[in-house]
Motif scaffolding. Sequence first.
Motif, mmCIF file in Angstrom:
data_model
loop_
_atom_site.group_PDB
_atom_site.id
_atom_site.type_symbol
_atom_site.label_atom_id
_atom_site.label_comp_id
_atom_site.label_asym_id
_atom_site.label_seq_id
_atom_site.Cartn_x
_atom_site.Cartn_y
_atom_site.Cartn_z
ATOM 1 N N VAL A 118 0.853 -1.188 0.000
ATOM 2 C CA VAL A 118 0.000 0.000 0.000
ATOM 3 C C VAL A 118 0.892 1.242 0.000
ATOM 4 N N TYR A 119 1.890 1.220 0.869
ATOM 5 C CA TYR A 119 2.824 2.344 0.964
ATOM 6 C C TYR A 119 3.717 2.415 -0.264
ATOM 7 N N MET A 120 4.181 1.252 -0.731
ATOM 8 C CA MET A 120 5.070 1.205 -1.889
ATOM 9 C C MET A 120 4.407 1.802 -3.128
ATOM 10 N N ILE A 121 3.158 1.425 -3.388
ATOM 11 C CA ILE A 121 2.448 1.929 -4.563
ATOM 12 C C ILE A 121 2.321 3.446 -4.492
ATOM 13 N N SER A 122 2.016 3.949 -3.309
ATOM 14 C CA SER A 122 1.887 5.390 -3.122
ATOM 15 C C SER A 122 3.193 6.113 -3.428
ATOM 16 N N LYS A 123 4.305 5.593 -2.903
ATOM 17 C CA LYS A 123 5.607 6.223 -3.112
ATOM 18 C C LYS A 123 6.045 6.140 -4.568
ATOM 19 N N THR A 124 5.824 4.991 -5.188
ATOM 20 C CA THR A 124 6.295 4.798 -6.560
ATOM 21 C C THR A 124 5.497 5.636 -7.548
ATOM 22 N N THR A 125 4.188 5.750 -7.323
ATOM 23 C CA THR A 125 3.349 6.530 -8.234
ATOM 24 C C THR A 125 3.732 8.001 -8.228
ATOM 25 N N GLU A 126 4.336 8.465 -7.137
ATOM 26 C CA GLU A 126 4.766 9.866 -7.054
ATOM 27 C C GLU A 126 5.749 10.224 -8.152
ATOM 28 N N ILE A 127 6.469 9.230 -8.671
ATOM 29 C CA ILE A 127 7.443 9.481 -9.736
ATOM 30 C C ILE A 127 6.760 10.116 -10.941
ATOM 31 N N LEU A 141 0.061 -11.083 -17.263
ATOM 32 C CA LEU A 141 -1.013 -10.204 -17.721
ATOM 33 C C LEU A 141 -1.400 -9.203 -16.639
ATOM 34 N N HIS A 142 -1.152 -9.559 -15.383
ATOM 35 C CA HIS A 142 -1.464 -8.618 -14.302
ATOM 36 C C HIS A 142 -0.484 -7.441 -14.274
ATOM 37 N N TYR A 143 0.682 -7.593 -14.871
ATOM 38 C CA TYR A 143 1.559 -6.429 -14.996
ATOM 39 C C TYR A 143 0.910 -5.380 -15.892
ATOM 40 N N LEU A 144 0.257 -5.826 -16.979
ATOM 41 C CA LEU A 144 -0.448 -4.891 -17.860
ATOM 42 C C LEU A 144 -1.547 -4.168 -17.092
ATOM 43 N N ILE A 145 -2.292 -4.931 -16.297
ATOM 44 C CA ILE A 145 -3.390 -4.347 -15.522
ATOM 45 C C ILE A 145 -2.855 -3.358 -14.489
ATOM 46 N N ILE A 146 -1.775 -3.722 -13.821
ATOM 47 C CA ILE A 146 -1.193 -2.850 -12.788
ATOM 48 C C ILE A 146 -0.654 -1.565 -13.399
ATOM 49 N N PHE A 147 0.088 -1.683 -14.510
ATOM 50 C CA PHE A 147 0.600 -0.482 -15.173
ATOM 51 C C PHE A 147 -0.551 0.372 -15.697
ATOM 52 N N GLY A 148 -1.596 -0.283 -16.194
ATOM 53 C CA GLY A 148 -2.754 0.438 -16.692
ATOM 54 C C GLY A 148 -3.436 1.256 -15.610
ATOM 55 N N ILE A 149 -3.679 0.627 -14.460
ATOM 56 C CA ILE A 149 -4.336 1.339 -13.355
ATOM 57 C C ILE A 149 -3.465 2.494 -12.864
ATOM 58 N N SER A 150 -2.151 2.282 -12.814
ATOM 59 C CA SER A 150 -1.237 3.341 -12.366
ATOM 60 C C SER A 150 -1.295 4.547 -13.296
ATOM 61 N N LEU A 151 -1.335 4.297 -14.611
ATOM 62 C CA LEU A 151 -1.435 5.397 -15.577
ATOM 63 C C LEU A 151 -2.768 6.128 -15.436
ATOM 64 N N ILE A 152 -3.834 5.369 -15.224
ATOM 65 C CA ILE A 152 -5.151 5.979 -15.023
ATOM 66 C C ILE A 152 -5.134 6.869 -13.782
ATOM 67 N N THR A 153 -4.485 6.391 -12.728
ATOM 68 C CA THR A 153 -4.434 7.135 -11.464
ATOM 69 C C THR A 153 -3.793 8.503 -11.640
ATOM 70 N N VAL A 154 -2.633 8.542 -12.292
ATOM 71 C CA VAL A 154 -1.939 9.829 -12.437
ATOM 72 C C VAL A 154 -2.633 10.722 -13.462
ATOM 73 N N SER A 155 -3.203 10.120 -14.510
ATOM 74 C CA SER A 155 -3.820 10.936 -15.563
ATOM 75 C C SER A 155 -5.115 11.587 -15.085
ATOM 76 N N ILE A 156 -5.811 10.951 -14.145
ATOM 77 C CA ILE A 156 -7.036 11.552 -13.603
ATOM 78 C C ILE A 156 -6.721 12.891 -12.931
#
Length: 374
Positions: A21-30, A261-276
């Motif tokens: 939970v913490y890791m995703i938050s920190k990494t998405t900040e990039i 295939l879950h890497y695609l889903i994870i990268f996809g959700i991360s891009l959606i998160t920042v683009s919103i």
Amino acid sequence: MQAILNKRVSKIALFYDLVFVYMISKTTEILHHLEHGLVSPTSFALFALIVIIFINSWMVQTVFTNRYGIGSWADITFYFIDMMILLYMSNSFDTNNLKEMKVLFISAGLLSLTLASHYLINYFQVKNNIDKSISRAFFLILIFRSITLIIGGILDNTPGFALAVIGIIFSWLMPSLTTKYTIKYPIIFPHLLERLNLLVIIIFGETIIGIADYFRPNTFSFYSIFIFLTVALLFFTYALQFDKLTNEDQDDVTGNVLIYLHYLIIFGISLITVSIKFIHESDANSWFAVLCLYCGIGLFYLGLFFSTRYNKLQFKLKKSTIFIFFTTTLIGTISCLIWSSFEVITILTFIIVAINISWLVHTTIPHIKKGILF
């Protein structure tokens, strides 16, 4: 063939997930740092690299637990050690200065070393030759990654960075070459699927945090509702696919396709998160924000399409479904590029996502017991 057909997700595994939970938050900040309205290609590359390091470590630990985890004191000890290293790793890179990767590489190398040690211990504990082959293969993969990361971090220069990247990429892909061993000891599919579902829920949790800014007293508007519904419908799409359409009674599968295939889903959700966030920021290039959003949606859908191989026979995705998802997403991308205002992007993206999930529900719900979705 495994004697155990299923395995419960342990409480210690759920506790382990809290670190992510913490890791995703920190990494998405990039990806939140804009330069002239854009996220630099270097930031995207480093984001992908760091996510692969973290998520691949999670995958390796999960697959080990799936096959060999018994909840012993040794298993718990390794979980706790890995959690401490992961917490340190999450704070070992500066999202404002990504040139300093030395500490991240060395700590990631130590994490790989603990995972390798777990497999080495397992090698001497198991009696079956197949188990020994699997343990040896993963030990070699992890020790290779550990050595390249630690040496790359110590060198702390361009050749060292290149060596670390090679170690990360190769060790990420090499598990797919172990099929001749792992197919003889298939994973417990329901357990792996549940673990991946929980990981995706964590990723969506970061998205919810991301859209929370639209629900403040001074920012809430009619469009806030559309943004929330877009995220909710994307989650509903994922949940429908993996909760209702997927056949959990899978025999003789390695789980490699499900994992990758879950890497695609994870990268996809991360891009959606920042683009919103980008679509409402005046500093962000509107075309870049749109492309980021729809690339994320596209990756998300692509991961779902690959997962159809695991679907129940009556739920195999038809070409018409793939055509509609592709066409609507393409139309949404082009339309939002032409009319790239926050209002248009928000409403149109909701409509696109709503059309796609409506079609998926229309083609599958007749086969699902009435009144029961989740």
